[in-house]
Every structure is written in C-alpha cells, then in structure tokens.
Scaffold this motif. Structure first.
Motif, PDB file in Angstrom:
ATOM      1  N   LYS A  33       0.553  -1.455  -0.120  1.00 43.54           N
ATOM      2  CA  LYS A  33       0.158   0.100   0.467  1.00 43.54           C
ATOM      3  C   LYS A  33       1.222   1.639  -0.078  1.00 43.54           C
ATOM      4  CE  LYS A  33      -3.804  -2.380   2.642  1.00 43.54           C
ATOM      5  NZ  LYS A  33      -4.157  -2.148   4.201  1.00 43.54           N
ATOM      6  N   PRO A  34       1.147   2.504  -0.457  1.00 40.29           N
ATOM      7  CA  PRO A  34       1.331   3.780  -0.373  1.00 40.29           C
ATOM      8  C   PRO A  34       1.693   3.612   0.900  1.00 40.29           C
ATOM      9  CG  PRO A  34      -1.488   3.947  -0.891  1.00 40.29           C
ATOM     10  CD  PRO A  34      -0.755   2.946  -0.397  1.00 40.29           C
ATOM     11  N   TYR A  35       2.404   4.257   1.431  1.00 39.10           N
ATOM     12  CA  TYR A  35       3.506   4.831   2.715  1.00 39.10           C
ATOM     13  C   TYR A  35       4.250   5.714   2.559  1.00 39.10           C
ATOM     14  CZ  TYR A  35       7.521   3.112  -0.141  1.00 39.10           C
ATOM     15  OH  TYR A  35       8.549   2.736  -0.591  1.00 39.10           O
ATOM     16  N   GLN A  36       4.552   6.640   4.028  1.00 40.05           N
ATOM     17  CA  GLN A  36       5.181   7.971   3.675  1.00 40.05           C
ATOM     18  C   GLN A  36       6.302   7.140   4.426  1.00 40.05           C
ATOM     19  OE1 GLN A  36       3.792  10.579   6.613  1.00 40.05           O
ATOM     20  NE2 GLN A  36       3.820  12.443   4.387  1.00 40.05           N
ATOM     21  N   VAL A  40       7.364  11.992   3.035  1.00 37.95           N
ATOM     22  CA  VAL A  40       7.249  11.735   1.350  1.00 37.95           C
ATOM     23  C   VAL A  40       6.364  10.725   1.395  1.00 37.95           C
ATOM     24  CG1 VAL A  40       8.159  12.083  -0.949  1.00 37.95           C
ATOM     25  CG2 VAL A  40       8.989  13.001   1.042  1.00 37.95           C
ATOM     26  N   TRP A  41       5.666  10.893   0.354  1.00 40.02           N
ATOM     27  CA  TRP A  41       4.701   9.526  -0.338  1.00 40.02           C
ATOM     28  C   TRP A  41       4.727   8.711  -1.092  1.00 40.02           C
ATOM     29  CZ3 TRP A  41       0.927   7.465   2.553  1.00 40.02           C
ATOM     30  CH2 TRP A  41       0.290   7.938   3.935  1.00 40.02           C
ATOM     31  N   TYR A  42       5.762   7.422  -1.244  1.00 38.44           N
ATOM     32  CA  TYR A  42       5.723   6.677  -2.450  1.00 38.44           C
ATOM     33  C   TYR A  42       4.015   6.069  -2.563  1.00 38.44           C
ATOM     34  CZ  TYR A  42      10.314   8.174  -1.277  1.00 38.44           C
ATOM     35  OH  TYR A  42      11.137   8.763  -0.455  1.00 38.44           O
ATOM     36  N   TYR A  43       4.149   5.184  -3.410  1.00 32.18           N
ATOM     37  CA  TYR A  43       2.956   4.356  -3.773  1.00 32.18           C
ATOM     38  C   TYR A  43       3.357   3.471  -4.622  1.00 32.18           C
ATOM     39  CZ  TYR A  43       0.839   9.007  -2.988  1.00 32.18           C
ATOM     40  OH  TYR A  43       0.315   9.953  -2.589  1.00 32.18           O
ATOM     41  N   PRO A  44       3.539   2.697  -3.955  1.00 31.49           N
ATOM     42  CA  PRO A  44       3.954   0.515  -5.138  1.00 31.49           C
ATOM     43  C   PRO A  44       2.609   0.998  -5.952  1.00 31.49           C
ATOM     44  CG  PRO A  44       4.442   0.688  -2.556  1.00 31.49           C
ATOM     45  CD  PRO A  44       3.726   1.732  -3.275  1.00 31.49           C
ATOM     46  N   ALA A  45       2.929   0.060  -7.417  1.00 26.06           N
ATOM     47  CA  ALA A  45       2.304  -0.133  -8.386  1.00 26.06           C
ATOM     48  C   ALA A  45       2.861  -1.851  -9.445  1.00 26.06           C
ATOM     49  CB  ALA A  45       1.732   1.095  -9.317  1.00 26.06           C
ATOM     50  N   GLU A  46       1.970  -2.122  -9.859  1.00 23.52           N
ATOM     51  CA  GLU A  46       2.340  -2.615 -10.917  1.00 23.52           C
ATOM     52  C   GLU A  46       2.520  -2.069 -12.346  1.00 23.52           C
ATOM     53  OE1 GLU A  46      -1.162  -5.917 -10.960  1.00 23.52           O
ATOM     54  OE2 GLU A  46       0.396  -7.266  -9.859  1.00 23.52           O
ATOM     55  N   ASP A  47       3.784  -0.872 -12.444  1.00 24.59           N
ATOM     56  CA  ASP A  47       3.979  -0.423 -13.608  1.00 24.59           C
ATOM     57  C   ASP A  47       4.497  -1.520 -14.309  1.00 24.59           C
ATOM     58  OD1 ASP A  47       4.471   1.847 -14.934  1.00 24.59           O
ATOM     59  OD2 ASP A  47       5.595   3.069 -13.499  1.00 24.59           O
ATOM     60  N   TYR A  48       5.036  -1.341 -15.502  1.00 27.60           N
ATOM     61  CA  TYR A  48       5.319  -2.404 -15.943  1.00 27.60           C
ATOM     62  C   TYR A  48       5.654  -1.504 -17.373  1.00 27.60           C
ATOM     63  CZ  TYR A  48       3.599  -7.071 -13.774  1.00 27.60           C
ATOM     64  OH  TYR A  48       3.981  -7.803 -12.675  1.00 27.60           O
ATOM     65  N   SER A  49       5.599  -0.743 -17.338  1.00 32.22           N
ATOM     66  CA  SER A  49       6.117   0.529 -18.428  1.00 32.22           C
ATOM     67  C   SER A  49       7.231   0.955 -17.964  1.00 32.22           C
ATOM     68  CB  SER A  49       4.549   1.653 -18.593  1.00 32.22           C
ATOM     69  OG  SER A  49       4.304   2.288 -17.772  1.00 32.22           O
ATOM     70  N   ALA A  82      16.869  -3.230  -4.256  1.00 32.70           N
ATOM     71  CA  ALA A  82      15.236  -2.365  -3.617  1.00 32.70           C
ATOM     72  C   ALA A  82      15.258  -1.343  -4.427  1.00 32.70           C
ATOM     73  CB  ALA A  82      16.227  -2.096  -2.263  1.00 32.70           C
ATOM     74  N   HIS A  83      14.049  -1.327  -4.210  1.00 27.90           N
ATOM     75  CA  HIS A  83      12.495   0.073  -4.873  1.00 27.90           C
ATOM     76  C   HIS A  83      12.058   0.550  -4.624  1.00 27.90           C
ATOM     77  CE1 HIS A  83      10.858   2.112  -8.296  1.00 27.90           C
ATOM     78  NE2 HIS A  83      12.329   2.531  -8.259  1.00 27.90           N
ATOM     79  N   LYS A  84      11.783   2.379  -4.795  1.00 24.45           N
ATOM     80  CA  LYS A  84      10.939   2.042  -3.914  1.00 24.45           C
ATOM     81  C   LYS A  84       9.083   1.679  -3.582  1.00 24.45           C
ATOM     82  CE  LYS A  84      12.498   6.286  -3.720  1.00 24.45           C
ATOM     83  NZ  LYS A  84      13.805   6.032  -4.565  1.00 24.45           N
ATOM     84  N   THR A  85       8.629   1.650  -5.668  1.00 24.58           N
ATOM     85  CA  THR A  85       7.290   1.326  -5.385  1.00 24.58           C
ATOM     86  C   THR A  85       7.349  -0.045  -6.517  1.00 24.58           C
ATOM     87  OG1 THR A  85       8.208   2.449  -7.639  1.00 24.58           O
ATOM     88  CG2 THR A  85       6.822   3.937  -5.593  1.00 24.58           C
ATOM     89  N   LEU A  86       8.663  -0.903  -7.041  1.00 32.35           N
ATOM     90  CA  LEU A  86       8.088  -1.445  -7.978  1.00 32.35           C
ATOM     91  C   LEU A  86       7.866  -3.136  -7.554  1.00 32.35           C
ATOM     92  CD1 LEU A  86      10.845  -1.876 -10.654  1.00 32.35           C
ATOM     93  CD2 LEU A  86       8.370  -1.073 -11.319  1.00 32.35           C
ATOM     94  N   PRO A  87       6.958  -4.002  -8.238  1.00 33.82           N
ATOM     95  CA  PRO A  87       6.352  -5.357  -7.722  1.00 33.82           C
ATOM     96  C   PRO A  87       7.990  -5.829  -7.108  1.00 33.82           C
ATOM     97  CG  PRO A  87       5.342  -4.665  -9.261  1.00 33.82           C
ATOM     98  CD  PRO A  87       6.396  -4.008  -9.459  1.00 33.82           C
ATOM     99  N   MET A  88       7.582  -6.916  -5.823  1.00 34.04           N
ATOM    100  CA  MET A  88       8.783  -7.911  -5.422  1.00 34.04           C
ATOM    101  C   MET A  88       7.836  -9.070  -5.875  1.00 34.04           C
ATOM    102  SD  MET A  88       9.884  -5.151  -2.261  1.00 34.04           S
ATOM    103  CE  MET A  88       8.134  -5.386  -1.559  1.00 34.04           C
ATOM    104  N   PRO A  89       9.037  -9.818  -6.254  1.00 32.26           N
ATOM    105  CA  PRO A  89      10.139  -9.568  -7.365  1.00 32.26           C
ATOM    106  C   PRO A  89       9.464  -8.722  -8.479  1.00 32.26           C
ATOM    107  CG  PRO A  89       9.253 -12.023  -7.378  1.00 32.26           C
ATOM    108  CD  PRO A  89       7.779 -11.475  -6.486  1.00 32.26           C
ATOM    109  N   SER A  90      10.573  -8.606  -9.356  1.00 30.46           N
ATOM    110  CA  SER A  90      10.381  -7.916 -10.146  1.00 30.46           C
ATOM    111  C   SER A  90      12.010  -7.896 -11.453  1.00 30.46           C
ATOM    112  CB  SER A  90       8.978  -6.432 -11.070  1.00 30.46           C
ATOM    113  OG  SER A  90      10.023  -5.656 -10.016  1.00 30.46           O
ATOM    114  N   LEU A  91      11.836  -7.959 -12.674  1.00 36.56           N
ATOM    115  CA  LEU A  91      12.862  -7.598 -13.223  1.00 36.56           C
ATOM    116  C   LEU A  91      12.994  -6.301 -13.943  1.00 36.56           C
ATOM    117  CD1 LEU A  91      13.667 -11.684 -14.503  1.00 36.56           C
ATOM    118  CD2 LEU A  91      14.222 -10.997 -12.854  1.00 36.56           C
ATOM    119  N   VAL A  92      14.648  -5.913 -13.931  1.00 35.75           N
ATOM    120  CA  VAL A  92      14.698  -4.725 -14.232  1.00 35.75           C
ATOM    121  C   VAL A  92      15.898  -4.624 -14.981  1.00 35.75           C
ATOM    122  CG1 VAL A  92      13.150  -3.429 -12.293  1.00 35.75           C
ATOM    123  CG2 VAL A  92      15.488  -3.730 -11.990  1.00 35.75           C
TER     124      VAL A  92
END
Length: 303
Positions: A33-36, A40-49, A82-92
């Motif tokens: 969920k969004p967290y602070q 500063v607020w961070y908004y985790p999301a499944e952002d595949y772009s 580590a990343h602030k918002t990308l899904p875990m796990p994901s590949l970058v």
C-alpha cells in the motif's frame, strides 16, 4: 565509503528461522500500500512500463543474510536490488550511464530513501556496473515487463518461471570480496560481457536458487550519451499556474528553475527543473533543500 553505503540501506531486517528443509525462505509476491517516509509519500504499483533515470546506490555487508521486504534472504553476492515502488519480485535492467555497463537484477526489497536515490543495488551489482568504489552512479532503470510478469506468477504460485532462459548449468557465483580487479579503463571484469550493443532482452539468463529466479551476472555494453547531466526535477505540470507557483517557490529558495516541454501519453507537460548540477553531492544538497520547503514530489533525474 562503506559507512556511506550503509546509510543508504533498504529494508532488510533480522534473518528468519530456516524452513523445515533447512533452506532460506524464497519470499512472496508483494506490491504493498502507499506509505510515507520522511514526509514523502510512495505509491507501489504494478507498473510494467516503468523507465526512469536517476542516481543508484548500493548496500552490502551490514545487511547480508537479513530478510528483505518480501521475505527473501538478502545475499550481497546475488544480482538483486531495492526499489521504492516496483513489485517484488520483478526484473529490471540497470544501465550505468557513465560507462554503458548494463545488467538485469531482481527487485526484492524496498528503498533507498536517502537523497532521492532511485535504486539500491546489491554489492555484486555495484561491482559489475563499476561503482562499488564511488558508491553512486547515474543510471537508467527499466522494468522487463514479460519477464517480471513471469517471476510474479511464479512467486504467487511457488513455482519456477518456465519462460525464463536458464544457463547450461549453475550461473557463476560471486565470492565475497572487497574490490574487483580493474585494467587501465578502471572497469570491473564481469563474468560475461556482450560487446555489441543490445536492447533489453525478452528472456533473461539465470537459474532457480531456493525457489527464486536469480539473474546471471551477464554484463552488456550499451550505447550511452557521452555527457549525461544531473537535475533536480520538482514536477511536471499541465497547468501554467502550477508552473508559475513552483518557480516562485524555487526563487524564494535562491534556485533558478528551468522549464522544458515533455509529453506523457497524449498530455503535454512542462517539467520544472533545477540544473544541470555539477555533481551528485550538489544534487543531494539542492534536493534536500527543496524537499524541506515542502515540494515533496522533487527527485533527481539524469538527462
């Protein structure tokens, strides 16, 4: 430098009890969920772009074998981050914009939260990208969409990801070490190097380790612009009123804003930036000043 790297740590915590098989936990799929943090607020999301530039840091010995934000056990010698918002796990794919070195890592932790860093690499990742010694690097981070969906599905089901290409045998394992050998070019010697410029792959070399897909330490050499510059971007606005308001706020801080045009989807936006800035330290100082003034969407970008 080690002390500096530790202050940029992600969310690793105390190690878990081993499973009944004696193996460490392989982690779970998690977005969150969004967290602070620090206002500063961070908004985790499944952002595949997702594709973003900024400053990378790394974390290592102080967090080795502790638990990551999605329940995996952190290994500083694997290619994770580590990343602030990308899904875990994901590949970058992470590309060092100073030297063109590029590799794929697995996101399995949250952070970093200091100085606007966009990704916190494992120690091995920092070695292969050539910034273990300096502690930071200008990077581009791009999610691999189909591969990330595959590892997400595997994490949900507790099964391997069949679409990912495995090596002919176990991938090379990095032994703990304080530095990597360098030649006259001052670049680390990777386990494997693809010399020809290549685009982000549709499949990724790697292997299953304790139920997790672990990318292999394969470094590609990608073309990069000779002079990537650092900015603090305060925001991108569709309203001229917002641009005027932010520029006035920056002027009150003694910062001169640069306004450039960009397009997001079908919307034309105006980016408000400070820079270019001479160094990462300068960008850190400007970013912290702007954040403390309440402009909490500000971030460091490289362009």
């Amino acid at each position: 430098m080690l002390a500096g790297a530790l202050t940029l740590a992600a969310c690793a915590s105390a190690p878990p009890a081993p499973s009944s098989s004696g193996l460490p936990r392989s982690g779970v799929y998690k977005v969150g969920k969004p967290y602070q943090v620090n206002g500063v607020w961070y908004y985790p999301a499944e952002d595949y772009s997702y594709s973003e530039t900024g400053i990378a840091s790394w974390y290592g010995p102080g967090f080795h074998q502790k638990v990551t934000a999605n329940g995996e056990v952190y290994d500083q010698n694997e290619l994770t981050a580590a990343h602030k918002t990308l899904p875990m796990p994901s590949l970058v794919r992470v590309t060092n914009l100073d030297n063109g070195r590029s590799l794929v890592v697995r996101i399995n932790d949250r952070g970093p939260y200091a100085n606007g860093r966009i990704i916190d690499m494992s120690r091995r990742g920092a070695q292969l990208l050539g910034f273990e010694g300096t502690g930071t690097a200008k990077v581009r981070v791009q999610i691999l969409a189909e591969e990330s969906r595959a590892v997400a599905a595997a994490a949900r089901q507790g099964t391997p990801a069949p679409m990912l290409a495995e090596l002919d045998g176990p991938p090379p394992k990095a032994a703990p070490r304080s530095s990597v050998e360098v030649n006259g070019t001052a670049r680390p010697t990777p386990a494997a190097v693809t010399r020809a410029p290549v685009p982000p792959p549709t499949t990724v070399a790697g292997d299953m380790v304790d139920g997790r897909f672990v990318p292999a330490p394969v470094v590609a050499e990608l073309p990069v612009k000779p002079y990537e510059q650092i900015y603090v971007q305060v925001g991108a606005f569709g309203s001229q009123d917002n641009v005027t308001r932010v520029r006035a706020r920056l002027a009150s801080l003694g910062q001169q804003a640069q306004v450039t045009q960009t397009v997001a989807g079908r919307q034309r936006l105006q980016r408000v930036r400070v820079g270019p800035l001479a160094s990462v330290d300068s960008a850190d100082a400007v970013l912290n000043q702007i954040l403390q003034a309440g402009l909490t969407d500000a971030k460091i970008v490289v362009d």
